[in-house]
Design an enzyme around this catalytic site. Structure first.
Site, mmCIF file in Angstrom:
data_model
loop_
_atom_site.group_PDB
_atom_site.id
_atom_site.type_symbol
_atom_site.label_atom_id
_atom_site.label_comp_id
_atom_site.label_asym_id
_atom_site.label_seq_id
_atom_site.Cartn_x
_atom_site.Cartn_y
_atom_site.Cartn_z
ATOM 1 N N SER A 135 0.752 -1.272 0.057
ATOM 2 C CA SER A 135 -0.035 0.075 -0.116
ATOM 3 C C SER A 135 1.000 1.184 -0.095
ATOM 4 C CB SER A 135 -0.841 -0.028 1.226
ATOM 5 O OG SER A 135 -1.906 1.055 1.040
ATOM 6 N N PRO A 136 0.292 2.354 -0.516
ATOM 7 C CA PRO A 136 1.184 3.553 -0.627
ATOM 8 C C PRO A 136 1.369 4.348 0.808
ATOM 9 C CG PRO A 136 -1.070 3.807 -1.604
ATOM 10 C CD PRO A 136 -0.805 2.467 -1.378
ATOM 11 N N TYR B 151 -9.222 13.869 0.650
ATOM 12 C CA TYR B 151 -8.374 14.617 -0.038
ATOM 13 C C TYR B 151 -9.499 14.970 -1.319
ATOM 14 C CZ TYR B 151 -4.823 12.199 2.537
ATOM 15 O OH TYR B 151 -3.928 11.837 3.253
ATOM 16 N N GLY C 74 0.106 -2.220 4.708
ATOM 17 C CA GLY C 74 0.930 -1.176 4.730
ATOM 18 C C GLY C 74 1.958 -1.194 6.160
#
Length: 382
Positions: free
Chosen positions: A23-24, A183, A324
């Site tokens: 995951s980023p 976002y 992550g």
């Protein structure tokens, strides 16, 4: 029989060797948008741990869309060579390189999360905080965002397209569009944060207009044999699964390949009735999207154990699982999971210089229990 977690997955012309995704994860270590040695080490060690896909952290499409001064960027052409080096590092580790593209919107111009609360945020003169409406993040001291004009919106759409072109030129194979977690794109989608009365506000169709325009602009620059993911908060305050399903059907018509399923982000917890954080607590969102739309999905959120991840894929709840923080704890999680799940050659996804010695250790000491499989009986060793 090969566990489903370690079966290949094809998306357009991209083949992942397994269903495990990095995951980023923001490192807050960029310099004027450019990756540094920190990113090379971070992504290199994760790619060598055996995942099918490694997604570079949220990378800003526009200087005005930065979350922090340390964000990575693809807002100008001279950033492409540094990203191409990251692509090389990921490929050398044996993984497919992907990148998440982002505009932070009203969550912009902040400090890294570990910064002391009394340290001031970046100066407002550094860059504006933009949003669909003048509604700040509901935390003390949050900046009041500037309302985006139609010209701002047009420029933003172009910036996503140009960032996609640069991602293509750098050699990435997957783009993950960040349209969740509060976002910019997420705030346009939600009636909680979008109070506009023009073509980008009001009806659900109008609120989704910017996301659809961004997807179309990316696809105009992004090759047809490369994959496009969109990350959605599938449930949030004032937003439920029925609306997500409608949106996913629309995204599918605009050549989106995989839905990256998460939740919340506008105010914290997604809704009063949302499940408490626990093992796989967001997997049901990926399961519902997959079942109700036919779209491939990626599940995220407290997926930490090998058998847990295998069940997510084997039961058809999601096509991919993204990890992550568990990978920060154990960068070799995919290799470890392959061994625990009985893959015939669990080290096949590792670079030869690593796989050789791990195989040799298993051959020499077949009763070995690696550290992640529990402690040995010390008395027996003595």
């Amino acid at each position: 029989m090969t566990p489903q977690l370690f079966s290949p997955f094809e998306i357009r012309g991209v083949t992942l060797r397994n269903r495990v995704v990095v995951s980023p994860m923001w490192q807050y270590a960029g310099i004027d948008g450019a990756p540094t040695a920190t990113h090379t080490v971070h992504l290199g060690r994760l790619a060598e741990g055996g995942p099918g896909l490694t997604i570079v952290e949220g990378t800003t499409v526009d200087r005005r869309g930065r979350g922090t001064v340390g964000d990575l960027g693809l807002w100008q052409d001279d950033l492409v060579p540094a990203h191409a080096r990251l692509v090389d590092v990921i490929r050398a580790g044996g993984s497919v390189p992907g990148i998440q593209l982002i505009h932070a919107g009203r969550k912009g111009r902040r400090n890294p999360p570990w910064t002391p609360a009394d340290q001031p945020a970046p100066d407002p003169a550094d860059w504006p905080v933009l949003a669909p409406s003048a509604i700040p993040v509901p935390i003390p001291g949050a900046a009041m965002p500037e309302v985006m004009s139609v010209r701002d919106i047009d420029e933003t759409v172009r910036s996503w397209a140009q960032a996609a072109r640069r991602a293509r030129d750098a050699g990435y194979d997957v783009i993950d569009v960040q349209a969740a977690h509060g976002y910019l794109l997420h705030t346009f989608l939600s009636p909680l944060t979008n109070r506009r009365t023009d073509a980008y506000g009001g009806s659900a169709h109008n609120r989704a207009r910017l996301l659809i325009e961004v997807v179309d602009a990316i696809r105009a620059e992004w090759p047809s044999d490369k994959a496009l993911f969109v990350r959605l908060s599938c449930v949030d305050v004032g937003w439920g699964m029925d609306r997500t399903v409608e949106l996913v059907h629309e995204l599918r018509r605009h050549a989106v390949d995989v839905i990256d399923c998460t939740s919340g982000g506008l105010t914290g917890r997604p809704a009063p009735e949302a499940p408490a954080v626990g093992y796989g607590y967001q997997v049901p969102y990926a399961q519902q999207v997959r079942a109700r739309t036919g779209s491939p999905t990626m599940a995220v959120g407290m997926i930490v154990h090998a058998r847990q991840a295998e069940e997510v894929v084997a039961r058809g709840h999601a096509d991919l699982v993204a990890l992550g923080r568990e990978l920060l704890h154990n960068p070799n999680w995919p290799l470890d999971a392959a061994r625990k799940l009985g893959v015939t050659d669990p080290y096949a996804a590792a670079p030869p210089r690593t796989a050789h010695w791990l195989r040799k250790r298993d051959e020499s000491f077949p009763q070995l229990a690696p550290s992640t499989m529990g402690d040995l009986d010390v008395a027996a060793v003595d």
